[in-house]
Design an enzyme around this catalytic site. Structure first.
Site, PDB file in Angstrom:
ATOM      1  N   ALA A 159      -6.687  -5.690 -10.163  1.00  0.00           N
ATOM      2  CA  ALA A 159      -7.424  -4.824  -9.235  1.00  0.00           C
ATOM      3  C   ALA A 159      -8.308  -3.871 -10.039  1.00  0.00           C
ATOM      4  CB  ALA A 159      -6.465  -4.056  -8.345  1.00  0.00           C
ATOM      5  N   LYS A 189       2.384  -9.464  -0.359  1.00  0.00           N
ATOM      6  CA  LYS A 189       2.155  -8.670  -1.574  1.00  0.00           C
ATOM      7  C   LYS A 189       3.041  -7.431  -1.479  1.00  0.00           C
ATOM      8  CE  LYS A 189      -1.433  -6.647  -4.515  1.00  0.00           C
ATOM      9  NZ  LYS A 189      -0.962  -5.268  -4.661  1.00  0.00           N
ATOM     10  N   ASN A 234       1.228  -8.502 -10.790  1.00  0.00           N
ATOM     11  CA  ASN A 234       0.171  -7.499 -10.699  1.00  0.00           C
ATOM     12  C   ASN A 234       0.626  -6.227 -11.411  1.00  0.00           C
ATOM     13  OD1 ASN A 234      -1.219  -5.489  -8.017  1.00  0.00           O
ATOM     14  ND2 ASN A 234      -2.199  -6.134  -9.874  1.00  0.00           N
ATOM     15  N   GLY A 235      -0.224  -5.695 -12.299  1.00  0.00           N
ATOM     16  CA  GLY A 235       0.102  -4.447 -13.006  1.00  0.00           C
ATOM     17  C   GLY A 235      -0.018  -4.576 -14.505  1.00  0.00           C
ATOM     18  N   HIS A 244       3.728  -6.407  -7.359  1.00  0.00           N
ATOM     19  CA  HIS A 244       3.151  -5.315  -8.142  1.00  0.00           C
ATOM     20  C   HIS A 244       4.325  -4.571  -8.774  1.00  0.00           C
ATOM     21  CE1 HIS A 244       0.202  -1.640  -8.243  1.00  0.00           C
ATOM     22  NE2 HIS A 244       0.788  -1.872  -9.406  1.00  0.00           N
ATOM     23  N   CYS A 294       0.831  -1.207   0.000  1.00  0.00           N
ATOM     24  CA  CYS A 294       0.000   0.000   0.000  1.00  0.00           C
ATOM     25  C   CYS A 294       0.863   1.254   0.000  1.00  0.00           C
ATOM     26  CB  CYS A 294      -0.919   0.013   1.217  1.00  0.00           C
ATOM     27  SG  CYS A 294      -1.999   1.470   1.254  1.00  0.00           S
TER      28      CYS A 294
END
Length: 467
Positions: A225, A140, A201-202, A168, A101
């Protein structure tokens, strides 16, 4: 390469990301219907989760159909994180640590990607949680600018006991309008270095993107996401009609209720393209003020009634001038689920520079105008000056009620110090401290500890009544 537990959950390839206020039970079940093979819960705050029964009940819900499932926690205390993990280990297949995050609230709370520089603490957190529960601990993360450092980071987590890593491919600084493109080169390098299962991710806006990423990086699965929020059928390889997805989601919400803010957020994402047209301002306003399930269904019905004949081909989709809107680079008509495309960081920077230049020019013109008419004062300004002049002088008031000139004792916070705060913090930092450490602050009227004690007493009374 994949461990036994990963085989036992079916070696999931298409993964719904942990999303605050978005990956709740109803949304997870919708995505599972449309080819998602693994889902994560929204991020849960470990400290609050261990201390507040009401928070646990409201924020962690599941059902037999909701598997395989990974529960995600954030935090920076190894013991508390381990305790939180014990609460959910029987209701999920693995527990994830949020180390990705990038938001400012994560910086204030010292969790997410703002722990990525403290490798000793992270090693301890992963190790403690792995010992505390019988199911795998996963992580993550975001990347560092250096591929070499990113690889060392991943190897450290693997050595600490991490059983699955989601990478990510963006740095901590790549967020909001500066999001930019994720680096699959970093992801590929990490995949080649570690031996545990790994998700990427991405840059995933459609199923073809997912396949390209799998082919290039050789990861075990793809996490989505933002692409998933605008098209919950992204892993099915289709672009469904928006109102069909919305009605299907609302049917699930009827069975598995969630806060109206979650519902509103999902519908705004699903209908994001439709709401770019001025003719739909009324429906947009209705959605913004919707208060219950019937209101949300009414919005979906209005949109369906407006566009159904266009979708069926019985009417041509033209604007007032008779020009087909698809000519304006619309690859898909707006009533079809489609990805949200951000402008590039370079375009955003240029846009901000233009706005800044325009503002400076306007300020220069105003200053020039004031120089010419320096003796003229507007009625509004004159009224303000008279009000100030009427105000009695209280030289000691500021010094007595406010700690004049002092700032919040949180070193990373620039806000002014709260006048009566017992912890010498601004209200925002004080609230975070109270939530994390189960405290009250009478000065800011924040009563976290008191309310939690009341909730515990109420829960105890209820249990005794049942007995």
């Amino acid at each position: 390469m994949a461990s036994e537990w990963f085989d036992n959950i079916g070696r999931p390839r298409y993964v719904v990301a942990p999303m605050v206020d978005a990956s709740e039970l109803a949304w997870r079940l919708l995505c599972r219907r449309h080819s998602a093979t693994l889902c994560y819960t929204p991020m849960l705050h470990s400290n609050v989760f261990t201390k507040d029964p009401k928070y646990r009940k409201e924020n962690f819900t599941t059902c037999p159909e909701d598997r395989p499932l990974i529960v995600q926690f954030c935090g920076n205390n190894p013991e508390i994180m381990a305790t939180a993990a014990k609460f959910v280990e029987k209701d999920c297949d693995a527990i994830d640590i949020n180390l990705g995050c990038p938001q400012s609230i994560a910086k204030r709370g010292r969790y997410g990607s703002f722990l990525q520089d403290d490798w000793q603490l992270l090693h301890q957190i992963v190790s403690e949680m792995s010992k505390a529960v019988s199911i795998p601990i996963t992580c993550k993360v975001r990347i560092f600018e250096s591929i070499e450092k990113s690889v060392k980071y991943a190897l450290m987590l693997q050595e600490a006991g991490c059983k699955l890593l989601t990478v990510h491919g963006r740095t901590r600084e790549q967020k909001g309008p500066l999001t930019g493109i994720a680096s699959w080169q970093h992801i590929k390098a990490i995949r080649e270095a570690i031996s545990i299962p790994m998700f990427a991710n991405g840059n995933i806006q459609c199923l073809q993107d997912a396949q390209r990423c799998l082919d290039y990086t050789h990861v075990d699965g793809i996490m989505s996401a933002e692409g998933n929020l605008t098209n919950p059928a992204i892993f099915q390889g289709v672009n469904p009609v928006t109102w069909e997805m919305a009605f299907e989601y609302l049917d699930l919400v009827e069975k598995y209720p969630c806060p109206t803010s979650f519902i509103r957020g999902h519908l705004f994402k699903i209908f994001h393209k439709i709401f770019t047209f001025e003719e739909n301002n009324e429906e947009r306003q209705l959605l913004a003020t919707a208060q219950n399930l019937e209101d949300f269904k009414n919005v979906c019905t209005k949109i369906r009634d407006k566009y159904l004949l266009y979708h069926q081909g019985e009417l041509n989709f033209d604007n007032d001038e008779g020009i087909t809107r698809i000519a304006f680079d619309l690859i898909l008509p707006p009533w079809i689920c489609q990805p949200y495309v951000r402008i590039s960081p370079e375009e955003h920077t240029q846009k901000m520079e233009r706005l800044s230049s325009k503002q400076n020019n306007n300020n220069g013109e105003k200053r020039a105008s004031n120089d010419i008419e320096d003796e003229k004062i507007s009625r509004k300004k004159m009224k303000k000056l008279r009000k100030i002049m009427r105000r009695p002088v209280k030289p000691d008031l500021e010094q007595h009620n406010r700690r004049n000139g002092e700032i919040c004792f949180n070193n990373t916070c620039p806000n002014p110090l709260g006048g009566k705060c017992v912890y010498q913090l601004c209200k925002k930092c004080c609230k975070n401290k109270c939530y994390e450490e189960d405290l009250d602050c009478k000065g800011h009227r924040i009563l976290v500890h008191t309310r939690r004690e009341m909730a515990k007493k109420f829960a105890l009374q209820k249990d005794q009544e049942v007995c």
